[in-house]
Design an enzyme around this catalytic site. Structure first.
Site, PDB file in Angstrom:
ATOM      1  N   ASP A   1       1.719  21.674  11.971  1.00  0.00           N
ATOM      2  CA  ASP A   1       1.655  22.089  13.365  1.00  0.00           C
ATOM      3  C   ASP A   1       1.774  20.846  14.244  1.00  0.00           C
ATOM      4  O   ASP A   1       1.531  19.717  13.780  1.00  0.00           O
ATOM      5  CB  ASP A   1       0.329  22.812  13.623  1.00  0.00           C
TER       6      ASP A   1
ATOM      7  N   ASP B   1       0.754  20.626  18.117  1.00  0.00           N
ATOM      8  CA  ASP B   1      -0.390  20.469  19.012  1.00  0.00           C
ATOM      9  C   ASP B   1      -1.692  20.552  18.225  1.00  0.00           C
ATOM     10  O   ASP B   1      -1.932  21.513  17.493  1.00  0.00           O
ATOM     11  CB  ASP B   1      -0.371  21.549  20.101  1.00  0.00           C
TER      12      ASP B   1
ATOM     13  N   LYS C   1       4.065  32.096  13.801  1.00  0.00           N
ATOM     14  CA  LYS C   1       2.774  32.082  13.091  1.00  0.00           C
ATOM     15  C   LYS C   1       1.796  33.040  13.763  1.00  0.00           C
ATOM     16  O   LYS C   1       1.762  33.107  14.985  1.00  0.00           O
ATOM     17  CB  LYS C   1       2.192  30.659  13.108  1.00  0.00           C
TER      18      LYS C   1
ATOM     19  N   ASP D   1      -4.386  23.073  12.812  1.00  0.00           N
ATOM     20  CA  ASP D   1      -5.703  22.967  13.440  1.00  0.00           C
ATOM     21  C   ASP D   1      -6.280  24.330  13.784  1.00  0.00           C
ATOM     22  O   ASP D   1      -7.363  24.410  14.355  1.00  0.00           O
ATOM     23  CB  ASP D   1      -5.626  22.107  14.708  1.00  0.00           C
TER      24      ASP D   1
END
Length: 260
Positions: free
Chosen positions: A10, A12, A181, A206
């Site tokens: 990912d 961010d 996602k 995250d």
């Protein structure tokens, strides 16, 4: 375990946070590149093209080719190309989505389109949303790039694709098909783009509800970083677990080939 892993990551919360690099991110990317380890950076954000995102990452000190960036817009375009090649769509979104659809030969139109495709934009138009509702009522198939209900800004949360999709769904009684996602479809399309297999590729994210779930459902080993949305206590709320939990991507520097 494989002798060496490939990576889906990912963006961010893993590599950057509010356009600032997360400590260790540039070193980790440089290590992957230097060791010829395959990787893709995944994002549910459909606003930007890979070229745009490469430039934005470069400004933070992260140097990577645009071919190493995989967006929900690209995944959506791949999905539509497989379902109805050379089709047509009414699109609510920005350059990342419209460019991806143009590149697969789609015609963007508001007249009897095959699909209504909803993506991310910072300027959602009530007129465009109303048009989307009427087209779905008339039979257009409803697709959305990702289910994220909100997005971040300096002033606070912004309504995102999932929230606007809920509005259209409530008005029409038709639920969208979300490509991004946590749909494992996005993970599998990324694996194909990377030329790797789930058995030797792992997902770093995250968020438990998108990154880790998507990786798990696509058959990947997963690593949760605590540098973004999730905390240790957050992970305990879910009925599934990541393979490993680390503080940040800096913990993988020097250990990228064998993180377990």
């Amino acid at each position: 375990m494989p002798e060496s892993w490939n990576y889906l990551m990912d963006m961010d919360g893993v590599l950057v946070h509010e356009e600032h690099p997360i400590p260790g991110a540039s070193e980790f990317v440089a290590e992957l590149t230097g060791n010829d380890i395959k990787f893709l950076v995944l994002t549910n954000n459909s606003i930007y093209t890979p070229r745009d995102l490469r430039a934005r990452l470069a400004r933070t000190g992260l140097d990577m080719p645009e071919t190493a960036i995989w967006t929900s817009a690209l995944a959506t375009a791949k999905f539509l190309d497989s379902q109805r090649p050379n089709g047509s769509a009414f699109v609510i979104g920005e350059a990342g989505l419209t460019t991806a659809l143009h590149e697969i030969g789609y015609v963007l139109t508001d007249r009897d389109p095959d699909y209504v495709v909803l993506g991310e934009t910072r300027t959602y138009s009530f007129t465009a949303i109303t048009k989307a509702i009427r087209l779905v009522e008339e039979g257009a198939k409803f697709i959305a790039t990702n289910p994220d209900a909100t997005g971040p800004s300096r002033e606070g949360s912004l309504p995102a694709t999932g929230a606007v999709a809920a509005l259209i769904a409530r008005a029409t009684g038709r639920e969208p098909y979300f490509v991004g996602k946590p749909n494992p479809l996005m993970m599998r399309s990324a694996l194909r783009a990377l030329g790797t297999h789930s058995a030797n590729t792992l997902m770093i994210g995250d968020r438990m509800d998108t990154d880790i779930r998507a990786g798990l459902e696509a058959g990947l080993q997963t690593i949760l970083v605590l540098s973004g949305i999730s905390a240790d206590s957050t992970a305990e709320m879910y009925p599934f677990r990541p393979t490993r939990v680390i503080n940040s991507i800096a913990d993988l520097v020097g250990n990228s080939a064998a993180p377990f």
